[in-house]
Design a protein around this motif. Structure first.
Motif, PDB file in Angstrom:
ATOM      1  N   ARG A  36     -11.813  -7.529  -4.640  1.00  0.00           N
ATOM      2  CA  ARG A  36     -11.310  -7.936  -3.318  1.00  0.00           C
ATOM      3  C   ARG A  36     -12.467  -8.126  -2.333  1.00  0.00           C
ATOM      4  O   ARG A  36     -12.468  -9.066  -1.534  1.00  0.00           O
ATOM      5  N   ILE A  75       1.962  -9.813  -5.873  1.00  0.00           N
ATOM      6  CA  ILE A  75       0.838  -9.792  -4.918  1.00  0.00           C
ATOM      7  C   ILE A  75      -0.155 -10.887  -5.310  1.00  0.00           C
ATOM      8  O   ILE A  75      -1.168 -10.627  -5.958  1.00  0.00           O
ATOM      9  N   ASP A  77      -2.392 -12.439  -3.698  1.00  0.00           N
ATOM     10  CA  ASP A  77      -3.750 -12.236  -3.191  1.00  0.00           C
ATOM     11  C   ASP A  77      -4.623 -11.482  -4.189  1.00  0.00           C
ATOM     12  O   ASP A  77      -5.820 -11.702  -4.264  1.00  0.00           O
ATOM     13  N   ARG A  78      -4.016 -10.583  -4.895  1.00  0.00           N
ATOM     14  CA  ARG A  78      -4.768  -9.764  -5.836  1.00  0.00           C
ATOM     15  C   ARG A  78      -5.214 -10.594  -7.027  1.00  0.00           C
ATOM     16  O   ARG A  78      -6.318 -10.441  -7.550  1.00  0.00           O
ATOM     17  N   ALA A  81      -8.318 -12.508  -6.364  1.00  0.00           N
ATOM     18  CA  ALA A  81      -9.526 -11.670  -6.402  1.00  0.00           C
ATOM     19  C   ALA A  81      -9.918 -11.345  -7.838  1.00  0.00           C
ATOM     20  O   ALA A  81     -11.085 -11.443  -8.225  1.00  0.00           O
TER      21      ALA A  81
ATOM     22  N   TRP B 145       0.932  -2.856   3.798  1.00  0.00           N
ATOM     23  CA  TRP B 145       0.633  -4.140   4.426  1.00  0.00           C
ATOM     24  C   TRP B 145       0.229  -3.986   5.898  1.00  0.00           C
ATOM     25  O   TRP B 145       0.283  -4.920   6.660  1.00  0.00           O
ATOM     26  N   TYR B 170     -10.002 -15.638   2.866  1.00  0.00           N
ATOM     27  CA  TYR B 170      -9.532 -14.431   2.187  1.00  0.00           C
ATOM     28  C   TYR B 170     -10.106 -13.216   2.897  1.00  0.00           C
ATOM     29  O   TYR B 170     -11.320 -13.152   3.144  1.00  0.00           O
ATOM     30  N   HIS B 172      -8.435  -9.843   2.101  1.00  0.00           N
ATOM     31  CA  HIS B 172      -7.534  -8.797   1.606  1.00  0.00           C
ATOM     32  C   HIS B 172      -8.327  -7.644   1.017  1.00  0.00           C
ATOM     33  O   HIS B 172      -8.353  -7.436  -0.188  1.00  0.00           O
TER      34      HIS B 172
END
Lengths: 191, 191
Positions: A36, A75, A77-78, A81, B145, B170, B172
């Protein structure tokens, strides 16, 4: 212009608390947190260095779960990454992967350490170097009690230990924290 | 001069991925990593905010293990960091503990968020404020979150979201990373 940046997390050769050379185990949150941070600061690759195949298989399984399984849908976003993560058997393999045909000679390796382990470059200097043109830079982080001396010696540069501005007599950060701070010092918008 | 600095990690009220208010679970490495970062940057207290007694008991058990058990002897550095940790039932309790007799009015609360949630102060400005004189500052981090709107609204200041200098689309970061970076931006020796 800015140079290509990648990070590596080394599990061997690593020092233990007595200064012996050991191999450390993969930690799930190291996989996630450094991925991340890498993604946030525009690193193109996150190499997880482990000599044991079963441990690299574990890394692959964690990443698959998030890249292709239900968690990636939950998720997204994960997933983005963890796409940066690659398990490799040695730091040399990471250099070869990053350097392409030119291999080791095409990569600049910067190591990190919490203690003074040699003549280090300051963070402003390092940031300026990274903003110029040049070879891809691989920033290497250690687990356990830090990178073994041969890894330090073979590096192109040593980054200064991370400290507070005031003397707090303490800088025992987790590698998750150290990596985040390093990337922010090199590529953060701190204003 | 520098003001007293403390951090808090909130598990309720927290947003989930759908924007609902939830209570998150204690994560072992949040206890360790934020304690180590707090100690590195000279924070005096690390409040872990959880409304459920059993979860606060878990925090106490983790800390005891490192402060008094065999692990504290094996890794004394960890013991020193975990001595900063205190489980509290609410953010108000953290403020009262930090503010002493003056309570809430004696503390300045700065909240963090990864998204834009209101008029934020920049990091250089925040650092300058912290280096001056004034009330103790409590920096509040969310799990899940992020912090629920009432926590944001009741704060004295909102810290700007953490981003890279280049637009990487990004940010996160794990809360372990975000806290480390925040403390480094506020109190690090980045030269």
């Amino acid at each position: 212009m800015t140079r290509r940046l990648a990070i590596a997390l080394v599990h061997h050769p690593i020092l233990d608390s007595k200064g012996e050379i050991v191999t450390t185990a993969i930690t799930n949150l190291d996989v996630h947190d450094l991925a991340r941070s890498a993604r946030t600061y525009g690193a193109t690759d996150y190499f997880i260095v482990h000599p044991i195949q079963a441990q690299r298989d574990l890394v692959a399984r964690i990443c698959e779960h998030w890249r292709e399984g239900s968690s990636g849908k939950r998720i997204p976003d994960r997933k983005v990454a963890l796409e940066l993560v690659r398990g490799v058997a040695s730091l040399e393999d990471a250099m070869m992967a990053l350097g392409g045909d030119g291999g080791r000679a095409s990569v600049e390796v910067w190591v990190t350490a919490a203690r003074d382990v040699g003549a280090a470059i300051g963070w402003r200097e390092a940031r300026a170097r990274l903003e110029g043109e040049g070879k891809p830079v691989l920033i290497v982080f250690g687990t356990g009690w830090g990178l073994a001396p041969p890894v330090i010696r073979s590096a192109d540069a040593i980054l200064a230990p991370i400290h507070a501005a005031l003397d707090t007599q303490y800088n025992h950060l987790s590698v998750r924290s150290a990596c985040s701070i390093a990337l922010d010092r090199l590529r953060g918008a701190g204003a």
